[in-house]
Design a protein around this motif. Structure first.
Motif, PDB file in Angstrom:
ATOM      1  N   LEU A 127       9.149  17.312  30.750  1.00 57.03           N
ATOM      2  CA  LEU A 127       9.690  16.717  31.971  1.00 57.03           C
ATOM      3  C   LEU A 127       8.563  16.641  32.990  1.00 57.03           C
ATOM      4  O   LEU A 127       7.762  17.583  33.110  1.00 57.03           O
ATOM      5  N   ARG A 128       8.484  15.514  33.690  1.00 54.04           N
ATOM      6  CA  ARG A 128       7.452  15.400  34.733  1.00 54.04           C
ATOM      7  C   ARG A 128       8.115  14.830  35.973  1.00 54.04           C
ATOM      8  O   ARG A 128       8.884  13.852  35.894  1.00 54.04           O
ATOM      9  N   ALA A 129       7.838  15.445  37.120  1.00 52.86           N
ATOM     10  CA  ALA A 129       8.325  14.923  38.402  1.00 52.86           C
ATOM     11  C   ALA A 129       7.176  15.062  39.381  1.00 52.86           C
ATOM     12  O   ALA A 129       6.617  16.150  39.537  1.00 52.86           O
ATOM     13  N   VAL A 130       6.783  13.959  40.011  1.00 52.38           N
ATOM     14  CA  VAL A 130       5.639  14.029  40.922  1.00 52.38           C
ATOM     15  C   VAL A 130       5.986  13.498  42.303  1.00 52.38           C
ATOM     16  O   VAL A 130       6.866  12.647  42.459  1.00 52.38           O
ATOM     17  N   ALA A 131       5.258  14.039  43.275  1.00 52.44           N
ATOM     18  CA  ALA A 131       5.332  13.516  44.643  1.00 52.44           C
ATOM     19  C   ALA A 131       4.043  12.751  44.876  1.00 52.44           C
ATOM     20  O   ALA A 131       2.977  13.184  44.419  1.00 52.44           O
ATOM     21  N   SER A 132       4.150  11.610  45.534  1.00 48.96           N
ATOM     22  CA  SER A 132       2.949  10.805  45.774  1.00 48.96           C
ATOM     23  C   SER A 132       3.221   9.833  46.912  1.00 48.96           C
ATOM     24  O   SER A 132       4.373   9.574  47.271  1.00 48.96           O
ATOM     25  N   GLN A 133       2.137   9.297  47.483  1.00 52.72           N
ATOM     26  CA  GLN A 133       2.283   8.260  48.518  1.00 52.72           C
ATOM     27  C   GLN A 133       2.079   6.891  47.890  1.00 52.72           C
ATOM     28  O   GLN A 133       2.692   5.918  48.282  1.00 52.72           O
ATOM     29  N   ASP A 134       1.156   6.824  46.944  1.00 54.80           N
ATOM     30  CA  ASP A 134       0.724   5.523  46.459  1.00 54.80           C
ATOM     31  C   ASP A 134       0.333   5.542  44.984  1.00 54.80           C
ATOM     32  O   ASP A 134      -0.289   4.600  44.502  1.00 54.80           O
ATOM     33  N   ALA A 135       0.658   6.612  44.299  1.00 54.57           N
ATOM     34  CA  ALA A 135       0.357   6.785  42.870  1.00 54.57           C
ATOM     35  C   ALA A 135      -1.127   7.014  42.574  1.00 54.57           C
ATOM     36  O   ALA A 135      -1.504   7.230  41.433  1.00 54.57           O
ATOM     37  N   THR A 138      -2.939   9.514  43.933  1.00 57.04           N
ATOM     38  CA  THR A 138      -2.984  10.963  43.728  1.00 57.04           C
ATOM     39  C   THR A 138      -1.529  11.424  43.634  1.00 57.04           C
ATOM     40  O   THR A 138      -0.636  10.731  44.134  1.00 57.04           O
ATOM     41  N   ALA A 139      -1.314  12.549  43.003  1.00 59.51           N
ATOM     42  CA  ALA A 139       0.067  13.021  42.880  1.00 59.51           C
ATOM     43  C   ALA A 139       0.086  14.535  42.733  1.00 59.51           C
ATOM     44  O   ALA A 139      -0.844  15.142  42.197  1.00 59.51           O
ATOM     45  N   GLU A 140       1.146  15.124  43.205  1.00 60.48           N
ATOM     46  CA  GLU A 140       1.343  16.569  43.120  1.00 60.48           C
ATOM     47  C   GLU A 140       2.620  16.780  42.315  1.00 60.48           C
ATOM     48  O   GLU A 140       3.570  16.003  42.457  1.00 60.48           O
ATOM     49  N   TRP A 141       2.646  17.788  41.441  1.00 56.73           N
ATOM     50  CA  TRP A 141       3.896  18.041  40.710  1.00 56.73           C
ATOM     51  C   TRP A 141       4.909  18.648  41.658  1.00 56.73           C
ATOM     52  O   TRP A 141       4.557  19.414  42.554  1.00 56.73           O
ATOM     53  N   VAL A 142       6.150  18.281  41.474  1.00 53.81           N
ATOM     54  CA  VAL A 142       7.199  18.731  42.400  1.00 53.81           C
ATOM     55  C   VAL A 142       7.708  20.105  41.990  1.00 53.81           C
ATOM     56  O   VAL A 142       7.978  20.354  40.812  1.00 53.81           O
ATOM     57  N   ARG A 143       7.815  20.979  42.986  1.00 54.84           N
ATOM     58  CA  ARG A 143       8.320  22.339  42.720  1.00 54.84           C
ATOM     59  C   ARG A 143       9.842  22.274  42.627  1.00 54.84           C
ATOM     60  O   ARG A 143      10.552  22.675  43.562  1.00 54.84           O
ATOM     61  N   LEU A 144      10.358  21.786  41.537  1.00 54.31           N
ATOM     62  CA  LEU A 144      11.816  21.722  41.372  1.00 54.31           C
ATOM     63  C   LEU A 144      12.354  23.146  41.232  1.00 54.31           C
ATOM     64  O   LEU A 144      11.712  23.988  40.597  1.00 54.31           O
ATOM     65  N   PRO A 145      13.524  23.399  41.806  1.00 53.11           N
ATOM     66  CA  PRO A 145      14.069  24.761  41.739  1.00 53.11           C
ATOM     67  C   PRO A 145      14.277  25.217  40.288  1.00 53.11           C
ATOM     68  O   PRO A 145      14.695  24.430  39.434  1.00 53.11           O
ATOM     69  N   THR A 153      -1.611  18.237  38.418  1.00 50.70           N
ATOM     70  CA  THR A 153      -1.779  17.304  39.533  1.00 50.70           C
ATOM     71  C   THR A 153      -2.581  16.095  39.043  1.00 50.70           C
ATOM     72  O   THR A 153      -3.290  16.162  38.041  1.00 50.70           O
ATOM     73  N   LYS A 154      -2.448  15.006  39.781  1.00 49.18           N
ATOM     74  CA  LYS A 154      -3.317  13.843  39.565  1.00 49.18           C
ATOM     75  C   LYS A 154      -4.251  13.743  40.753  1.00 49.18           C
ATOM     76  O   LYS A 154      -3.745  13.646  41.873  1.00 49.18           O
ATOM     77  N   PRO A 155      -5.554  13.660  40.595  1.00 47.23           N
ATOM     78  CA  PRO A 155      -6.279  13.917  39.368  1.00 47.23           C
ATOM     79  C   PRO A 155      -6.297  15.419  39.069  1.00 47.23           C
ATOM     80  O   PRO A 155      -5.997  16.185  39.971  1.00 47.23           O
ATOM     81  N   PRO A 156      -6.690  15.816  37.913  1.00 42.64           N
ATOM     82  CA  PRO A 156      -7.224  14.993  36.829  1.00 42.64           C
ATOM     83  C   PRO A 156      -6.148  14.368  35.922  1.00 42.64           C
ATOM     84  O   PRO A 156      -6.436  13.390  35.266  1.00 42.64           O
TER      85      PRO A 156
END
Ligand code: XMP
Length: 507
Positions: free
Chosen positions: A454-462, A464-471, A498-501
């Motif tokens: 499963l992958r869930a990311v937060a991003s503004q514009d794709a 860069t991205a941070e993985w979401v701290r899902l509960p 995270t993106k990158p890398p």
């Protein structure tokens, strides 16, 4: 085929800076319409209310340095602001000189205003962001508006309507950059407001005018861009044929959902059922780039043979795609470039048969446009979905069984995100299946089945991205539902890269 949208926009000339689009964005955030142009288009920009010359990577002392027809620029009789390269160009045109630098000054610097009016009204000593190597020697007559920490002039005024700054007011590291841009806009001649409702009316009218009764073909995916585009064409009363390619790599119920989504807008889309062709062509292929190549090529074949003779092709190209394709290496833009470069589209473009009404807009502005057209918020809030579909979430050889695992797991995950009110706070979320077996115990037996990621990311514009701290509780619920409800899965993993890398997609 161009759209002008608004008279009295702020015209931004792009000299190649990575920040040119950001200037446009900042101006729109301040409530005014801005459009980006190439220097060669100086005679074709309608009636601007002010002009900005962007920065750029080159030096004015290079033999073929980018230039602009200055006499033509002056004929508009509106305020002009040069930023970095733009400032150096203006300084040369106004009788100053440029000294080529050997090193590039890049990063924060201190701005010390020398005056308190015009561009510097209300500006105090503050940090600005520099990115240049050449320096300006001003003509005697130029007024110094500000200096840096070493007493070197970094903002000049050559006459009552020509200004230059050596730093980037558009980047957030320039603390009072927004205020400086606002000061400049206050001098603009009756600038057009950027208001999405009026923008929409204008775009609809202009689309109708450009289409002039011709039939239009439009490829749709159900994503935000193509849906807003189709709705716009529909609102303009255009005779539009919307084609949707089912490549067999779609999510669960996606075909029905997309058909229903368009019916809600009053558009009957044509579904081209091509799943067998795609899956046959992909059989046994494991190399990710080869998969993309096959999918891209087949898409073009299937789409153009279904479309037949095209009089006008509408594309949902956005503003960032236009420039990013030239400057960034993002996969999304590479793919769009690739699509834009396919020979059929290039030929249509040569004949003036490609219509790109959204090409001046950023993604959030497209969403605002969709809202102004009354589109369903659920449609406008849809997560991005890649062109190659589930193929990029199915590393290894693609089979119907493995796609089925992704579809079932993905549906459970996305449904849970919606029910827990988490969907809208996530940029993108999905399930992928890995090409290996992992041991598990089901009933009394040891089984060897696939792991799901499963992958869930937060991003503004794709970019860069941070993985979401899902509960944890939420993840536990999703994991249980997948392990108990999806045959062939014996393990669920959560991707914490995270993106990158890592990229957002798995392949
Ligand atoms: P990556 O995986 O490069 O993804 O971090 C960035 C964004 O682009 C999407 N993506 C694609 N979109 N064709 C597309 O239309 C593609 O080949 C493609 N690859 C990635 C991805 O879903 C994310 O939003």
């Amino acid at each position: 085929m161009s759209f002008s949208h608004f008279d009295r926009a702020i015209a931004v000339f792009d000299f190649g800076s990575q920040y040119s689009q950001l200037i446009v964005r900042r101006i729109r955030e301040l409530g005014f319409q801005a459009l980006l142009h190439q220097p060669g288009q100086v005679g074709e920009i309608g009636r601007p209310s002010a002009i900005i010359l962007s920065g750029g990577p080159r030096s004015t002392s290079e033999p073929d340095a980018p230039d602009i027809d200055f006499d033509r620029l002056m004929e508009y009789g509106v305020p002009v602001l040069g930023i970095c390269y733009g400032m150096q160009l203006l300084n040369l045109k106004c009788g100053g000189r440029i000294h080529p630098g050997t090193t590039r000054e890049y990063g924060p610097a201190l701005l010390r205003p020398a005056v308190a009016d015009g561009l510097m009204a209300g500006i105090t000593d503050s940090q600005v962001w520099m990115s240049h190597s050449d320096t300006c020697e001003r003509p005697e007559s130029a007024r110094v508006l500000a200096e840096n920490q070493d007493g070197i002039p970094v903002a000049l005024q050559w006459d009552d309507r020509m200004f230059g700054i050596q730093f980037h007011p558009e980047v957030s590291h320039s603390q009072q950059g927004g205020r400086m841009l606002a000061n400049f806009l206050a001098m603009a001649k009756d600038p057009a407001k950027f208001e999405i409702g009026a923008f929409k009316d204008r775009l609809v009218a202009e689309t109708r005018e450009i289409v002039a009764g011709r039939p239009v073909v439009c490829g749709v995916s159900g994503g935000v861009d193509s849906t807003v585009l189709a709705a716009l064409l529909h609102e303009a009363g255009v005779d539009v044929r919307c084609l949707f390619v089912d490549n067999g790599l779609l999510r669960k119920n996606e075909v029905q959902d997309v058909v229903a989504q368009f019916e809600e807008i009053g558009i009957q889309i044509e579904v081209i059922h091509a799943a067998d062709r795609f899956l046959t062509a992909l059989a046994g292929v494991e190399d990710p780039e080869e998969k993309r190549r096959i999918i891209g090529k087949l898409f073009v074949d299937v789409f153009f043979s279904a479309a037949g003779d095209i009089q006008l092709l509408a594309q949902g190209t956005l503003f960032p795609d236009v420039i990013e394709s030239a400057t960034s290496g993002s996969i999304a833009s590479t793919i769009k470039t690739h699509h834009n470069r396919v020979s059929q589209i290039m030929e249509l473009a040569r004949q003036g048969k490609v219509l790109e009404p959204l090409s001046d807009l950023f993604k959030d502005e497209v969403r605002a446009l969709g809202r102004a057209m009354g589109l369903n918020p659920r449609v406008l809030g849809r997560h991005p979905f890649p062109g190659p579909g589930l193929a990029v979430r199915c590393p290894g050889a693609i089979t119907e069984e493995r796609l089925e695992i992704i579809r079932e797991a993905d549906e459970i995950f996305i449904d849970a995100l919606r029910r827990h009110g988490l969907y809208d706070s996530v940029w993108q979320a999905y399930a992928a299946v890995l090409p290996c077996k992992t041991v598990g115990v089901k009933g009394d037996e040891r089984v060897h089945e696939a792991p799901v990621v499963l992958r869930a990311v937060a991003s503004q514009d794709a970019m860069t991205a941070e993985w979401v701290r899902l509960p944890g509780e939420f993840l536990a619920e999703v994991s249980n539902r997948i392990l108990n409800g999806v045959p062939g899965v014996s393990r669920v993993l959560y991707d914490i890269s995270t993106k990158p890398p890592a990229s957002i997609e798995w392949e």
